[in-house]
Design an enzyme around this catalytic site. Structure first.
Site, PDB file in Angstrom:
ATOM      1  CG  ASP A 129      -1.118  -5.081 -19.464  1.00  0.00           C
ATOM      2  OD1 ASP A 129      -0.650  -5.286 -18.338  1.00  0.00           O
ATOM      3  OD2 ASP A 129      -1.962  -4.179 -19.707  1.00  0.00           O
TER       4      ASP A 129
ATOM      5  CG  HIS B  52      -7.477  -0.953 -17.979  1.00  0.00           C
ATOM      6  ND1 HIS B  52      -6.220  -0.401 -17.815  1.00  0.00           N
ATOM      7  CD2 HIS B  52      -7.452  -2.127 -17.309  1.00  0.00           C
ATOM      8  CE1 HIS B  52      -5.487  -1.210 -17.080  1.00  0.00           C
ATOM      9  NE2 HIS B  52      -6.210  -2.267 -16.757  1.00  0.00           N
TER      10      HIS B  52
ATOM     11  CG  ASP C  47     -16.980 -11.545 -31.334  1.00  0.00           C
ATOM     12  OD1 ASP C  47     -16.786 -10.312 -31.392  1.00  0.00           O
ATOM     13  OD2 ASP C  47     -16.101 -12.356 -30.964  1.00  0.00           O
TER      14      ASP C  47
ATOM     15  CG  ASP D  13     -16.855  -7.075 -33.116  1.00  0.00           C
ATOM     16  OD1 ASP D  13     -16.022  -7.932 -33.476  1.00  0.00           O
ATOM     17  OD2 ASP D  13     -18.076  -7.290 -32.993  1.00  0.00           O
TER      18      ASP D  13
HETATM   19  O1  TEU Z   1      -4.664  -3.334 -11.560  1.00  0.00           O
HETATM   20  C1  TEU Z   1      -4.145  -3.427 -10.261  1.00  0.00           C
HETATM   21  C2  TEU Z   1      -4.839  -2.592  -9.320  1.00  0.00           C
HETATM   22  O2  TEU Z   1      -4.226  -1.999  -8.456  1.00  0.00           O
HETATM   23  C3  TEU Z   1      -6.299  -2.548  -9.506  1.00  0.00           C
HETATM   24  O3  TEU Z   1      -6.854  -3.499  -8.683  1.00  0.00           O
HETATM   25  C4  TEU Z   1      -6.823  -1.240  -9.291  1.00  0.00           C
HETATM   26  O4  TEU Z   1      -6.586  -0.807  -8.002  1.00  0.00           O
HETATM   27  C5  TEU Z   1      -8.288  -1.305  -9.520  1.00  0.00           C
HETATM   28  O5  TEU Z   1      -8.476  -1.751 -10.821  1.00  0.00           O
HETATM   29  C6  TEU Z   1      -8.898   0.037  -9.404  1.00  0.00           C
HETATM   30  O6  TEU Z   1     -10.248  -0.129  -9.569  1.00  0.00           O
HETATM   31  C7  TEU Z   1      -4.215  -4.250 -12.483  1.00  0.00           C
HETATM   32  C8  TEU Z   1      -4.986  -4.119 -13.777  1.00  0.00           C
HETATM   33  O7  TEU Z   1      -4.729  -2.864 -14.340  1.00  0.00           O
HETATM   34  C9  TEU Z   1      -6.439  -4.371 -13.514  1.00  0.00           C
HETATM   35  O8  TEU Z   1      -7.216  -4.171 -14.657  1.00  0.00           O
HETATM   36  C10 TEU Z   1      -6.556  -5.790 -13.036  1.00  0.00           C
HETATM   37  O9  TEU Z   1      -7.895  -6.049 -12.685  1.00  0.00           O
HETATM   38  C11 TEU Z   1      -5.653  -6.087 -11.855  1.00  0.00           C
HETATM   39  O10 TEU Z   1      -4.333  -5.581 -12.024  1.00  0.00           O
HETATM   40  C12 TEU Z   1      -5.499  -7.561 -11.681  1.00  0.00           C
HETATM   41  O11 TEU Z   1      -4.687  -8.052 -12.707  1.00  0.00           O
END
Ligand code: TEU
Length: 600
Positions: free
Chosen positions: A136, A372, A63, A59
């Site tokens: 992304d 993530h 913030d 950051d």
């Molecule tokens: O993730 C898709 C997905 O399959 C997720 O729902 C995954 O199964 C879950 O995060 C596991 O805990 C993508 C993105 O990487 C995720 O961060 C998003 O929340 C999701 O799409 C919706 O865009």
């Protein structure tokens, strides 16, 4: 038993594992190409991808939220790692219902993260350092605050109506579809303004775009070209198999949901009839104009369907990452609950070996243990107790950098960062954890059990701020961090680890160099050894007469291995203990790479 939406992503994967043996495209009998030049060399096959979650990296403006200027201030750190590509999670305008996976304007930078000028300097700074940038692409859904959706919901005759999936209420209730992050589990939301339901596979703030509509597809391709014109190097494509649906929305019976997750997924929810037409069109309209990299988030993709996405002669995408590996060890029917007793290594080895075979001749794979959406790699797949955190983390990094696939490595794993393991729901910020908690609460489920499971599997474990040094807030922010920082930042951080030659960070860098210097680690033939050994993962990689042996002890005890090779004369290239393993046994979580000469 939780409602379907809880189980969807995980059970789909579990089902596909069980049908691998009959669906595989693997052709093990096929002669292995031995020369790297005949492997259709590409920069993205030889690259190491490092994933930066911008909200949590650095950051610059105090913030409490990471931003682009913060990443810019750390460009030299990124360079020092030796990585080739940054995958940046979404940085587009967003109300942040799902941390940027709900985009309200695809051509603007999110205010929290900075401006387009900041983006341009980040891209320049990366390119000056020979690092590529992959963004992304989130086009299964937009935000409900996107102008397209505002128009779409305003009237049934609005020109944008067909940019989304609507079901007029006079037809009755639409057939159930899951909404992954919703408290009621439903993927349809009623909108009284036009007396209709709209579809959202994730939260109601993330309405699904209608790819059947050629106008929508044109808009998406134009947007992708806009970013390529700016000079980006590729896209990671969020849940791309979901873009194509059976838009008649037939009823999915409970039987299909319960017994045929894979089938239900493919035929009723995702991978719809036109999926590959759209991907070919996207390739033609956008991707083939650039020397770019494309990687599908392959939720629901099996060894049987992977080739449809990534075979070179189909002209669709370069790579995909599957969910089978990261779903291993979940309790069937439970939301992200890991079976007690640790991982079943034989299952783990079989799964990764199977996926290697799939791409031995055609297409190309990826390898990852964290991102993530996953917990920290060392907590989930290694051992994050103080005694073993560093060693097991290095061992897992060794696995990632020695497989025949492009490694995707999540920022912070190079430090051996581990799960924070929140005690209370109030500490979580993730829509997934909060949604599930409320769903279980409403259903009178076991919240204590849920919170315990989340300590191991929740996504926020990976999203805690990056640990730069031992000053306040780990040097991440001068403000209040948006998510709590792991208290172990005082010892697990870049500043400390840069100075310590034996740290996880320095091991990561050495190993990465080793991969770069030995093309065999990218393209070489993979052979699993001692395959039934429940403790050790052993394999060789071979290319053009060069042979490397990789030995990984996945347990906290000494373990023996039988590779059939005498390694006493072999050259040790790297070992996470810093000294050679003895011939047939490994120390706890030991990782070693040997070069085998022909008479061994
Ligand atoms: O993730 C898709 C997905 O399959 C997720 O729902 C995954 O199964 C879950 O995060 C596991 O805990 C993508 C993105 O990487 C995720 O961060 C998003 O929340 C999701 O799409 C919706 O865009």
């Amino acid at each position: 038993m939780y409602p379907f939406s809880f189980r969807l992503f995980y059970c789909a994967a579990a089902f596909t594992i069980s049908i691998l043996s009959c669906q595989s495209n693997a052709k093990p009998e096929m002669a292995e190409k031995s020369n790297a030049d005949s492997m259709n060399r590409k920069w993205w096959k030889e690259a190491v991808v490092y994933q930066v979650y911008p909200r949590s990296f650095k950051d610059a403006d105090g913030d409490g939220v990471g931003d682009l200027k913060g990443i810019i201030s750390k460009l030299d750190y990124l360079k020092s790692l030796g990585i080739d590509v940054i995958w940046l999670n979404p940085v587009f305008a967003s109300p942040n219902a799902d941390n940027g996976y709900d985009i309200s304007d695809y051509r603007t930078i999110m205010k929290d993260f900075g401006t387009m000028a900041d983006f341009d300097s980040l891209l320049n700074g990366l390119h000056q350092r020979n690092i590529k940038l992959v963004m992304d692409l989130v086009v299964n859904h937009s935000s409900d605050e996107h102008e397209w959706f505002k128009q779409s919901r305003s009237s049934r005759t609005n020109p944008y109506r067909d940019y989304y999936h609507w079901w007029n209420a006079e037809r009755g209730k639409p057939a159930f579809r899951p909404g992954a992050f919703e408290v009621d589990g439903s993927g349809w939301r009623f909108d009284s303004l036009t007396n209709a339901y709209y579809l959202h596979y994730f939260s109601y703030k993330q309405p699904d775009l209608n790819w059947e509509n050629p106008k929508l597809r044109e808009e998406i391709y134009a947007m992708m070209n806009f970013w390529f014109q700016k000079g980006i190097d590729g896209f990671r494509m969020d849940v791309i198999p979901f873009i194509a649906k059976d838009t008649t929305f037939p009823v999915i019976t409970q039987k299909v949901l319960d017994e045929q997750y894979g089938g239900g997924w493919d035929h009723y929810m995702a991978s719809g009839p036109h999926l590959h037409d759209y991907l070919k069109e996207m390739n033609n309209e956008v991707l083939n104009k650039y020397d770019c990299m494309s990687v599908a988030e392959g939720a629901g993709v099996t060894t049987g369907t992977a080739h449809d996405f990534v075979d070179e002669d189909r002209h669709e995408l370069n790579m995909l990452y599957h969910f089978e590996g990261v779903s291993l060890g979940f309790v069937p029917g439970k939301f992200k609950q890991v079976k007690p007793g640790g991982i079943n290594l034989v299952e783990f080895k079989n799964l990764y070996s199977k996926w290697d075979t799939v791409f031995a001749d055609k297409g190309w794979g990826t390898i990852y243990l964290g991102n993530h959406d996953q917990p920290r790699m060392v907590t989930r797949w290694g051992n994050d107790s103080p005694e073993w955190r560093e060693l097991s983390s290095k061992m897992l990094t060794t696995f990632l950098f020695t497989m025949r696939a492009t490694p995707y490595y999540f920022a912070g794993d190079e430090l051996g960062m581990n799960n924070i393991k929140f005690e209370k729901i109030e500490d979580y910020r993730d829509i997934e954890s909060i949604g599930m908690y409320n769903q279980i609460k409403n259903n009178g489920g076991d919240l204590k059990e849920f919170l315990n499971d989340q300590k191991i599997t929740a996504r926020d474990n990976a999203r805690t701020p990056f640990q730069w040094d031992n000053t306040t807030n780990a040097g991440f922010t001068t403000g209040i961090p948006w998510l709590k920082i792991n208290p172990n930042y005082t010892t697990v951080n870049v500043a400390v680890e840069e100075k310590d030659s034996t740290s996880c960070l320095n091991y990561f860098k050495q190993l990465l160099r080793l991969r770069k210097e030995n093309l065999v680690l990218t393209y070489g033939k993979y052979t699993l050894l001692d395959k039934d050994n429940p403790n050790v993962y052993a394999y060789s990689r071979e290319l053009d007469g060069k042979k490397l042996l990789i030995l990984l002890n996945f347990t906290a005890s000494p373990a023996s291995v039988n590779t059939g090779m005498d390694i006493s004369m072999a050259k040790l290239l790297i070992d996470n203990y810093g000294k050679a393993a003895s011939n047939n046994s490994l120390q706890p979580y030991e990782a070693a790479i040997y070069e085998i000469t022909s008479n061994e």
